[in-house]
Write a protein that holds these residues in place. Structure first.
Motif, PDB file in Angstrom:
ATOM      1  N   ALA A   1       0.853  -1.187   0.000  1.00 56.04           N
ATOM      2  CA  ALA A   1       0.000   0.000   0.000  1.00 56.04           C
ATOM      3  C   ALA A   1       0.892   1.240   0.000  1.00 56.04           C
ATOM      4  O   ALA A   1       1.880   1.306   0.738  1.00 56.04           O
ATOM      5  N   TRP A   2       0.537   2.199  -0.844  1.00 57.22           N
ATOM      6  CA  TRP A   2       1.263   3.465  -0.924  1.00 57.22           C
ATOM      7  C   TRP A   2       0.331   4.591  -0.491  1.00 57.22           C
ATOM      8  O   TRP A   2      -0.828   4.647  -0.911  1.00 57.22           O
ATOM      9  N   LEU A   3       0.844   5.489   0.324  1.00 57.54           N
ATOM     10  CA  LEU A   3       0.096   6.655   0.772  1.00 57.54           C
ATOM     11  C   LEU A   3       0.943   7.899   0.579  1.00 57.54           C
ATOM     12  O   LEU A   3       2.106   7.931   1.004  1.00 57.54           O
ATOM     13  N   ASP A   4       0.368   8.870  -0.090  1.00 52.54           N
ATOM     14  CA  ASP A   4       1.066  10.133  -0.352  1.00 52.54           C
ATOM     15  C   ASP A   4       2.410   9.909  -1.039  1.00 52.54           C
ATOM     16  O   ASP A   4       3.428  10.538  -0.708  1.00 52.54           O
ATOM     17  N   GLY A   5       2.429   8.967  -1.986  1.00 55.74           N
ATOM     18  CA  GLY A   5       3.606   8.761  -2.825  1.00 55.74           C
ATOM     19  C   GLY A   5       4.709   7.923  -2.222  1.00 55.74           C
ATOM     20  O   GLY A   5       5.787   7.819  -2.804  1.00 55.74           O
TER      21      GLY A   5
END
Length: 211
Positions: free
Chosen positions: A197-201
């Motif tokens: 999972a990626w959050l804010d790049g």
């Protein structure tokens, strides 16, 4: 910005569906609610909110694969950008899950990877856990095994039983799920090519903890 089209799958009361509706997330529209249970109260919630609803009863199918094939066809009629599992009590086939890779979220009442599957509150109490909670994750073919995005933690109290513990966890789910879905709607959240999972790049090394 075009609205994110969301299909919500339910099997029961639909309280997390209601939490999503109450959150009034900008740039997001719940376009349909689908249930495998004809008497699920969540269908009434959809009707009250003027949202299209449909029932696909799994009891009418001989096997999981044929059910999921029709479920996928039904979901795709609504052209969703995101599929949200909100108490949908069905194990999904790998074929269906792969079709919605990176576009399907689930909420699970435990601090994953602990207590995958059913009866999480009873199992947490039996294990004498001091902390319990809920997790939102991207759905993969492994049951409750996809990349965890965010969690909320609930203390286990000395006098807790499964009902009291479960009620406190559910109340926190109603904060956790709208927050995570909002990240997806704002294009802050994605499933990376690396399977994380990626959050804010940036990849999430640990789940985000909501306080």
């Amino acid at each position: 910005m075009a609205k994110l089209r969301v299909v919500v799958l339910i099997s029961g009361s639909g309280s997390n569906l209601q939490a999503l509706l109450d959150a009034q997330i900008a740039h997001l529209e719940i376009v349909a609610v689908i249930s495998n249970e004809p008497k699920a109260f969540g269908l009434e919630r959809a009707q009250q909110a003027n949202i299209a609803s449909a029932v696909l009863n799994h009891r009418n199918y001989a096997d999981r694969a044929s059910y999921d094939a029709d479920l996928q066809q039904l979901i795709d009629q609504y052209a969703p950008d995101l599929v949200v599992l909100a108490g949908f009590m069905r194990i999904l086939t790998a074929t269906l899950v792969e079709h919605y890779r990176g576009r399907m979220l689930n909420i699970h009442p435990s601090l994953l990877p602990k207590f995958q599957g059913l009866h999480t509150h009873e199992r947490a109490l039996a294990a004498r856990e001091t902390e319990h909670g809920a997790s939102v994750h991207f759905v993969t073919a492994e049951l409750d095994g996809g990349p965890v995005i965010a969690q909320v933690r609930v203390p286990v109290l000395p006098n807790d039983d499964a009902e009291t513990l479960g009620a406190r966890v559910l109340a926190q789910e109603h904060r956790l799920y709208p927050t995570t879905v909002r990240w997806f709607a704002e294009k802050r959240l994605a499933l990376g090519a690396d399977g994380r999972a990626w959050l804010d790049g940036a990849p999430l090394l640990h789940p985000q903890i909501l306080l």
